[in-house]
Scaffold this active site. Structure first.
Site, mmCIF file in Angstrom:
data_model
loop_
_atom_site.group_PDB
_atom_site.id
_atom_site.type_symbol
_atom_site.label_atom_id
_atom_site.label_comp_id
_atom_site.label_asym_id
_atom_site.label_seq_id
_atom_site.Cartn_x
_atom_site.Cartn_y
_atom_site.Cartn_z
ATOM 1 N N TYR A 53 0.831 -1.203 0.000
ATOM 2 C CA TYR A 53 0.000 0.000 0.000
ATOM 3 C C TYR A 53 0.868 1.258 0.000
ATOM 4 O O TYR A 53 1.808 1.393 0.780
ATOM 5 C CB TYR A 53 -0.915 0.018 1.227
ATOM 6 C CG TYR A 53 -1.748 1.273 1.325
ATOM 7 C CD1 TYR A 53 -2.900 1.412 0.557
ATOM 8 C CD2 TYR A 53 -1.370 2.324 2.151
ATOM 9 C CE1 TYR A 53 -3.664 2.566 0.624
ATOM 10 C CE2 TYR A 53 -2.133 3.484 2.229
ATOM 11 C CZ TYR A 53 -3.274 3.595 1.457
ATOM 12 O OH TYR A 53 -4.024 4.739 1.511
ATOM 13 N N GLY A 60 -6.421 4.911 -0.330
ATOM 14 C CA GLY A 60 -7.817 4.898 0.093
ATOM 15 C C GLY A 60 -8.642 3.910 -0.710
ATOM 16 O O GLY A 60 -8.326 2.718 -0.764
#
Length: 199
Positions: A53, A60
């Site tokens: 990530y 998000g």
């Protein structure tokens, strides 16, 4: 002599001396080693094809979107630009300097995966009397001071405006005058600059 940040040694007195004075600041060798080790882990993991990530994914709601290697730098720059939504009164120069020091100190802990050059660029701004223009209002989420720290990031990459020698001027002009280069962001570094609560 300069004040060497280790990631855990910024006292209120030290903060005052740097923010309201002109004490030079440097990255301690012990902190540099931790930062380098953290970055090596990020680069090794990404080169092994791992999905991480903020390194090779979107953010998000787009965390499941894989970003191509050729777009990783662009992703970080776009993240900085998209979060520069601050409005209202500006932080004073000493307040902006305090923000730079506190963010550099946090990154010096070696948990964020940035290269040492990111921290050194924050310290370079301090040591050359450059303070980013940072609006006081404009939070865009609950993950830290995203908007104000994005204005810090914008200055680091050579965009936006800064205060220097009593003037509010475009960042590229000051960097050119001082012979300094803007920061070129690598994977995860834009996210690491803005995802904190130092403001």
């Amino acid at each position: 002599m300069s004040f060497e940040i280790t990631g855990d040694n910024v006292s209120l007195d030290a903060l005052w001396q740097v923010a309201w004075g002109d004490e030079p600041v440097a990255l301690a060798p012990s902190a540099r080693q931790r930062v380098d080790n953290s970055r090596q882990f990020i680069e090794r993991s990404a080169s092994d094809g791992q999905v991480i990530y903020g390194v090779n994914t979107g953010f998000g709601a787009f965390s499941s979107v894989r970003i191509s290697h050729t777009d990783l730098r662009k992703l970080q720059v776009n993240l900085i630009r998209s979060h520069c939504v601050g409005v209202g009164d500006l932080f004073s120069v000493p307040e902006a300097r305090a923000i730079l020091l506190l963010r550099a100190s946090m990154l010096a802990r070696g948990h964020s995966g940035v290269r040492a050059v990111v921290i050194e660029k924050l310290l370079e701004f301090l040591n050359h009397g450059i303070a980013p223009v940072i609006p006081r209002q404009g939070s865009v989420g609950a993950s830290g001071d995203l908007a104000p720290l994005a204005h810090v990031g914008l200055a680091l990459i050579g965009e936006g405006e800064v205060f220097h020698r009593g003037r509010r001027v475009p960042t590229p002009q000051v960097l050119q005058e001082l012979g300094l280069e803007p920061l070129v962001l690598e994977a995860k570094e834009g996210l690491s600059i803005i995802n904190g609560c130092q403001v």
